[in-house]
Design an enzyme around this catalytic site. Structure first.
Site, mmCIF file in Angstrom:
data_model
loop_
_atom_site.group_PDB
_atom_site.id
_atom_site.type_symbol
_atom_site.label_atom_id
_atom_site.label_comp_id
_atom_site.label_asym_id
_atom_site.label_seq_id
_atom_site.Cartn_x
_atom_site.Cartn_y
_atom_site.Cartn_z
ATOM 1 N N ASP A 24 45.527 40.852 43.688
ATOM 2 C CA ASP A 24 44.650 41.098 44.840
ATOM 3 C C ASP A 24 44.488 39.776 45.581
ATOM 4 O O ASP A 24 43.953 38.809 45.027
ATOM 5 C CB ASP A 24 43.298 41.604 44.310
ATOM 6 N N GLY A 61 43.549 48.872 54.266
ATOM 7 C CA GLY A 61 44.505 48.020 53.559
ATOM 8 C C GLY A 61 43.959 46.648 53.221
ATOM 9 O O GLY A 61 42.782 46.491 52.873
ATOM 10 N N ASP A 94 43.406 44.172 55.150
ATOM 11 C CA ASP A 94 42.410 43.762 56.153
ATOM 12 C C ASP A 94 41.005 44.206 55.709
ATOM 13 O O ASP A 94 40.053 43.404 55.705
ATOM 14 C CB ASP A 94 42.791 44.401 57.496
ATOM 15 N N GLY A 127 52.511 48.222 54.988
ATOM 16 C CA GLY A 127 51.613 49.329 54.670
ATOM 17 C C GLY A 127 51.498 50.277 55.849
ATOM 18 O O GLY A 127 52.464 50.953 56.219
ATOM 19 N N VAL A 128 50.334 50.291 56.463
ATOM 20 C CA VAL A 128 50.058 51.175 57.608
ATOM 21 C C VAL A 128 51.108 50.985 58.711
ATOM 22 O O VAL A 128 51.477 51.952 59.394
ATOM 23 C CB VAL A 128 48.640 50.881 58.166
HETATM 24 N N1 AR6 Z 1 45.896 42.258 48.122
HETATM 25 C C1 AR6 Z 1 47.220 42.155 48.377
HETATM 26 N N2 AR6 Z 1 47.914 43.097 49.056
HETATM 27 C C2 AR6 Z 1 47.238 44.185 49.469
HETATM 28 C C3 AR6 Z 1 45.854 44.371 49.242
HETATM 29 C C4 AR6 Z 1 45.162 43.344 48.528
HETATM 30 N N3 AR6 Z 1 43.849 43.411 48.272
HETATM 31 N N4 AR6 Z 1 45.487 45.576 49.780
HETATM 32 C C5 AR6 Z 1 46.593 46.125 50.309
HETATM 33 N N5 AR6 Z 1 47.657 45.309 50.121
HETATM 34 P P1 AR6 Z 1 48.446 47.004 55.163
HETATM 35 P P2 AR6 Z 1 49.963 46.460 57.649
HETATM 36 C C6 AR6 Z 1 49.068 45.483 50.529
HETATM 37 O O1 AR6 Z 1 48.420 48.455 55.474
HETATM 38 O O2 AR6 Z 1 51.064 47.355 57.230
HETATM 39 C C7 AR6 Z 1 45.006 47.715 58.608
HETATM 40 O O3 AR6 Z 1 44.226 48.836 58.863
HETATM 41 C C8 AR6 Z 1 49.538 46.884 50.802
HETATM 42 O O4 AR6 Z 1 49.823 47.562 49.574
HETATM 43 O O5 AR6 Z 1 47.188 46.362 54.669
HETATM 44 O O6 AR6 Z 1 50.302 45.130 58.248
HETATM 45 C C9 AR6 Z 1 44.919 46.664 59.700
HETATM 46 O O7 AR6 Z 1 43.634 46.618 60.275
HETATM 47 C C10 AR6 Z 1 50.803 46.617 51.623
HETATM 48 O O8 AR6 Z 1 51.904 46.330 50.763
HETATM 49 O O9 AR6 Z 1 48.912 46.117 56.462
HETATM 50 C C11 AR6 Z 1 45.960 47.112 60.666
HETATM 51 O O10 AR6 Z 1 45.448 48.121 61.526
HETATM 52 C C12 AR6 Z 1 50.465 45.322 52.377
HETATM 53 O O11 AR6 Z 1 49.261 44.823 51.764
HETATM 54 C C13 AR6 Z 1 47.027 47.687 59.794
HETATM 55 O O12 AR6 Z 1 46.374 48.121 58.607
HETATM 56 C C14 AR6 Z 1 50.216 45.516 53.860
HETATM 57 O O13 AR6 Z 1 49.621 46.781 54.092
HETATM 58 C C15 AR6 Z 1 48.057 46.665 59.418
HETATM 59 O O14 AR6 Z 1 49.084 47.283 58.682
#
Ligand code: AR6
Length: 166
Positions: A9, A31, A33, A122-123
């Site tokens: 994390d 996510g 963020d 992710g998203v």
């Molecule tokens: N630690 C490490 N990695 C993480 C954690 C954590 N605590 N939580 C999630 N991940 P995403 P994006 C991973 O969706 O695709 C948000 O709503 C997750 O499994 O967080 O850049 C923002 O506000 C994935 O592999 O980011 C934007 O609107 C990675 O982090 C949008 O999502 C990125 O997933 C950005 O989307």
């Protein structure tokens, strides 16, 4: 720069700078963020509200901006906006820029260590393999003074993909 790949994390990382995969509004989301905003506390949202006034349409894709990390163990959070594949943002240069601009912001702050999540994996809909390839390309071509970058993956599967790419 030494590159370490770990699973975990990112909000608990003891590094100088943690990179946030934010959106242009800088007002938080799901996510990583959402996790970073929860861990840093409400002061982070207040800091982000002030910063977003700097851009008419929010922080542009591929750019990065720093705030304090407040209640997280890190010193700073570097917010970057990855390209949203689902919205047609498919240029790898934009994703590469997130890594490079985050390093540049960390460098200006004098950070000695930085932790990255898998931005846009992710998203925002990029495959983990593409993010790993593009992210590692950006990190391994960095020739500045920051000694350590850690990539913190949220699952063992994601870690395996990055290990393969490395
Ligand atoms: N630690 C490490 N990695 C993480 C954690 C954590 N605590 N939580 C999630 N991940 P995403 P994006 C991973 O969706 O695709 C948000 O709503 C997750 O499994 O967080 O850049 C923002 O506000 C994935 O592999 O980011 C934007 O609107 C990675 O982090 C949008 O999502 C990125 O997933 C950005 O989307």
């Amino acid at each position: 720069m030494k590159i370490e790949l770990v699973s975990g994390d990112i909000t608990t990382e003891h590094v100088d700078a943690v990179v946030n995969a934010a959106n242009s509004s800088l007002l938080g989301g799901g996510g990583v963020d959402g996790a970073i905003h929860r861990a840093a506390g409400p002061e982070l949202l207040a800091a982000c509200r002030g910063l977003r006034e700097l851009w008419v349409d929010g922080l542009p894709v591929g750019r990065a901006v720093a705030t304090p990390a407040f209640r997280m163990p890190a010193r700073w959070i570097i917010h970057t906006v990855g390209p949203n594949r689902g919205a047609g943002e498919t240029d790898p240069a934009l994703l590469r820029s997130c890594f490079a601009e985050s390093l540049r912001a960390a460098e200006i702050l004098g950070a000695q260590s930085i932790a990255f999540p898998a931005i846009s994996a992710g998203v925002y809909g990029w495959t983990m393999a593409d993010v790993a390839r593009i992210g590692l390309d950006a990190l391994s071509s960095y020739a500045g003074p920051i000694p350590l970058a850690r990539v913190v993956l949220f699952s063992e599967d994601a870690l395996a993909v990055w290990r393969d790419a490395l």
